[in-house]
Design a protein around this motif. Sequence first.
Motif, mmCIF file in Angstrom:
data_model
loop_
_atom_site.group_PDB
_atom_site.id
_atom_site.type_symbol
_atom_site.label_atom_id
_atom_site.label_comp_id
_atom_site.label_asym_id
_atom_site.label_seq_id
_atom_site.Cartn_x
_atom_site.Cartn_y
_atom_site.Cartn_z
ATOM 1 N N LEU A 171 10.525 28.337 -6.161
ATOM 2 C CA LEU A 171 11.505 27.553 -5.416
ATOM 3 C C LEU A 171 11.479 27.920 -3.930
ATOM 4 N N SER A 172 11.431 29.192 -3.633
ATOM 5 C CA SER A 172 11.373 29.642 -2.242
ATOM 6 C C SER A 172 10.145 29.065 -1.533
ATOM 7 N N GLU A 173 9.008 29.127 -2.197
ATOM 8 C CA GLU A 173 7.779 28.606 -1.600
ATOM 9 C C GLU A 173 7.842 27.094 -1.407
ATOM 10 N N LEU A 174 8.309 26.381 -2.413
ATOM 11 C CA LEU A 174 8.320 24.919 -2.339
ATOM 12 C C LEU A 174 9.351 24.400 -1.342
ATOM 13 N N ILE A 175 10.462 25.102 -1.195
ATOM 14 C CA ILE A 175 11.443 24.731 -0.171
ATOM 15 C C ILE A 175 10.849 24.950 1.220
ATOM 16 N N THR A 176 10.122 26.021 1.403
ATOM 17 C CA THR A 176 9.464 26.278 2.688
ATOM 18 C C THR A 176 8.507 25.144 3.033
ATOM 19 N N ILE A 177 7.768 24.676 2.041
ATOM 20 C CA ILE A 177 6.832 23.576 2.272
ATOM 21 C C ILE A 177 7.589 22.278 2.535
ATOM 22 N N ARG A 178 8.689 22.047 1.829
ATOM 23 C CA ARG A 178 9.502 20.855 2.079
ATOM 24 C C ARG A 178 10.052 20.879 3.509
ATOM 25 N N GLU A 179 10.467 22.035 3.981
ATOM 26 C CA GLU A 179 10.976 22.152 5.349
ATOM 27 C C GLU A 179 9.871 21.881 6.371
ATOM 28 N N ALA A 180 8.652 22.260 6.055
ATOM 29 C CA ALA A 180 7.523 22.024 6.953
ATOM 30 C C ALA A 180 7.110 20.555 6.961
ATOM 31 N N CYS A 181 7.437 19.840 5.881
ATOM 32 C CA CYS A 181 7.070 18.426 5.728
ATOM 33 C C CYS A 181 8.314 17.623 5.329
ATOM 34 N N PRO A 182 9.187 17.338 6.281
ATOM 35 C CA PRO A 182 10.430 16.651 5.935
ATOM 36 C C PRO A 182 10.208 15.200 5.525
ATOM 37 N N ASP A 183 11.216 14.610 4.912
ATOM 38 C CA ASP A 183 11.165 13.184 4.566
ATOM 39 C C ASP A 183 10.793 12.394 5.806
ATOM 40 N N PRO A 184 10.017 11.349 5.682
ATOM 41 C CA PRO A 184 9.644 10.605 4.479
ATOM 42 C C PRO A 184 8.349 11.070 3.821
ATOM 43 N N ILE A 185 7.813 12.214 4.225
ATOM 44 C CA ILE A 185 6.594 12.720 3.602
ATOM 45 C C ILE A 185 6.875 13.004 2.131
ATOM 46 N N GLU A 186 6.028 12.476 1.268
ATOM 47 C CA GLU A 186 6.199 12.717 -0.158
ATOM 48 C C GLU A 186 5.379 13.937 -0.560
ATOM 49 N N LEU A 187 5.928 14.679 -1.519
ATOM 50 C CA LEU A 187 5.289 15.911 -1.974
ATOM 51 C C LEU A 187 5.017 15.864 -3.469
ATOM 52 N N GLY A 188 3.862 16.396 -3.830
ATOM 53 C CA GLY A 188 3.504 16.515 -5.239
ATOM 54 C C GLY A 188 3.079 17.945 -5.533
ATOM 55 N N LEU A 189 3.388 18.405 -6.717
ATOM 56 C CA LEU A 189 2.977 19.720 -7.187
ATOM 57 C C LEU A 189 1.761 19.538 -8.082
ATOM 58 N N VAL A 190 0.668 20.219 -7.755
ATOM 59 C CA VAL A 190 -0.523 20.177 -8.603
ATOM 60 C C VAL A 190 -0.319 21.205 -9.708
ATOM 61 N N PRO A 235 1.673 28.801 -19.438
ATOM 62 C CA PRO A 235 2.682 27.761 -19.668
ATOM 63 C C PRO A 235 4.036 28.062 -19.026
ATOM 64 N N SER A 236 4.493 29.307 -19.059
ATOM 65 C CA SER A 236 5.803 29.594 -18.484
ATOM 66 C C SER A 236 5.764 29.540 -16.963
ATOM 67 N N GLY A 237 4.652 29.943 -16.348
ATOM 68 C CA GLY A 237 4.520 29.835 -14.901
ATOM 69 C C GLY A 237 4.475 28.387 -14.453
ATOM 70 N N THR A 238 3.786 27.554 -15.213
ATOM 71 C CA THR A 238 3.714 26.128 -14.901
ATOM 72 C C THR A 238 5.086 25.488 -15.040
ATOM 73 N N GLN A 239 5.787 25.803 -16.119
ATOM 74 C CA GLN A 239 7.132 25.261 -16.330
ATOM 75 C C GLN A 239 8.066 25.678 -15.206
ATOM 76 N N ALA A 240 7.990 26.951 -14.785
ATOM 77 C CA ALA A 240 8.841 27.438 -13.691
ATOM 78 C C ALA A 240 8.538 26.692 -12.399
ATOM 79 N N ALA A 241 7.276 26.438 -12.120
ATOM 80 C CA ALA A 241 6.884 25.719 -10.908
ATOM 81 C C ALA A 241 7.365 24.272 -10.951
ATOM 82 N N VAL A 242 7.253 23.634 -12.100
ATOM 83 C CA VAL A 242 7.701 22.244 -12.255
ATOM 84 C C VAL A 242 9.210 22.149 -12.036
ATOM 85 N N GLN A 243 9.957 23.050 -12.615
ATOM 86 C CA GLN A 243 11.408 23.050 -12.409
ATOM 87 C C GLN A 243 11.755 23.262 -10.942
ATOM 88 N N ALA A 244 11.054 24.166 -10.286
ATOM 89 C CA ALA A 244 11.303 24.436 -8.869
ATOM 90 C C ALA A 244 10.962 23.218 -8.011
#
Length: 174
Positions: A106-125, A133-142
């Motif tokens: 969550l911390s990492e993805l929020i940092t990236i969202r702040e660097a790329c504000p709307d209307p830029i769309e973001l996707g998680l690979v 599986p648990s790391g992927t699930q945690a990343a998807v939730q974040a």
Amino acid sequence: MPEFHALSLLGVSVQQLTQSVKQLSALPHIGEQRIRLVVDPTQVTTAAQLVKEGQLPAIIVSVAGYPTGRHHTLIKASEARLAVQSGAEEMWVSVDESIEDSNTHLSELITIREACPDPIELGLVANGDDETPSGTQAAVQAASLAGFQRIIVKRDAPELVDAAAPLEVHVVDL
């Protein structure tokens, strides 16, 4: 789910990128549908110029932290911001799926969202690997909490569809 078409041009040379975009420009337009051209961060400017010259209905997508996600958060955020400033309309971000702590993601993805504000769309690979599986699930939730729009999976991973709601999930061959 909306129509979603992506053409990965990751790892191609400038000459191959130019040839591919010119070939796409020669095809009949498909109405309102815009194809996503996924390019390396260093080729965003070239791709954006080629799309503009060819009047191609395309969205320029670039990647940050790809393919492993094992880059420092600030490097990923800087890479994403520079790609956006160079013409990318959408960013797809890789994270280290071996990390199982959703707060770290969550911390990492929020940092990236702040660097790329709307209307830029973001996707998680998301690899959707059975190994993490648990790391992927945690990343998807974040990603959902951080304001991402979609999850990009490299292979069919039905277990991610439920976890990703309300985000779009798209299978793309990167």
